[in-house]
Enzyme design. Sequence first.
Site, short mmCIF file in Angstrom:
data_model
loop_
_atom_site.label_atom_id
_atom_site.label_comp_id
_atom_site.label_asym_id
_atom_site.label_seq_id
_atom_site.Cartn_x
_atom_site.Cartn_y
_atom_site.Cartn_z
CG ASP A 116 -29.58 53.03 46.77
OD1 ASP A 116 -28.59 52.68 47.41
OD2 ASP A 116 -29.96 54.27 46.74
CG ASP A 120 -32.55 52.91 40.98
OD1 ASP A 120 -32.85 53.90 41.81
OD2 ASP A 120 -32.31 51.79 41.34
CG ASP A 126 -32.96 48.02 41.93
OD1 ASP A 126 -33.28 49.42 41.98
OD2 ASP A 126 -33.10 47.40 42.99
#
Length: 261
Positions: A22, A20, A206
């Site tokens: 961000d 991922d 996250d």
Amino acid sequence: MTLRRRLMEARRRGLILLTDLDGTLAPIVDRPRAARLSQRARRILVRLARHARARVGIVSGRSLPTLRRLVRVPDAAYAGCHGLEIAWRAVRFRHPRAVALSPLLQRVTHRLRRKTSRYSGVLVEPKGLTVSLHYRLADPRIVPTLRSIVREIVTRAPALEVLAGKKVLELRPHLAWGKGKAVRLMRDLLAKSLEGRAPLTVYLGDDETDEEAFRALRGRAVCVAVGRRRTRAAYRLGGPAAVEKLLAWLADALEGADVSR
Ligand SMILES: [Mg+2]
């Protein structure tokens, strides 16, 4: 087994790194447009993507063009809008149902803008196949109002669904297709381009949407959750700085450096 020890298998098997952006590779910032990948993180990803026995795939809720502009790692594979669009080398995938729903999504984007324009700190970000409502900079007291605006819109457009992320509500086509299916497609695509044994697959993420990927890759990948939250991933790292450190170590390990210290 420690994470590093587990990742040492990549020396023998080769590596597919799916991650991922961000909150994982780059810190989350107040304004999504201000997000940046550090020079150091980019250099490490470039090294990994260039390695003959490694492939890199970036998976994100951002649109494909934005994702490529922010990451700029040549020969990486990119999955935008949580995997509704994927690009790698000559391969282009856009989910046909999502494409068919994009006129509806445009109308919904206008409605969302109209209904939220009076609130400061709220940002509507159209992404082609999805649209996001960011409220990181808004007064927390208006969040329930924003939620009900979005709920009402979706009630009138049942072909869409709402996905809640970190200080963002996302409207996307209601399909049996998300980061989970997308990462499996990406992994198979990248694995085919690598010769030899089944490569070690690693996935880092996250957010809630990454849990979908962890579930889809269970038993097939080393899953690493970034930040503090409940997770099904077997491993955990504190934040983007720890991710950068691990990836630098991994690049060294793949390049044959002595990383046993
Ligand atoms: Mg994230």
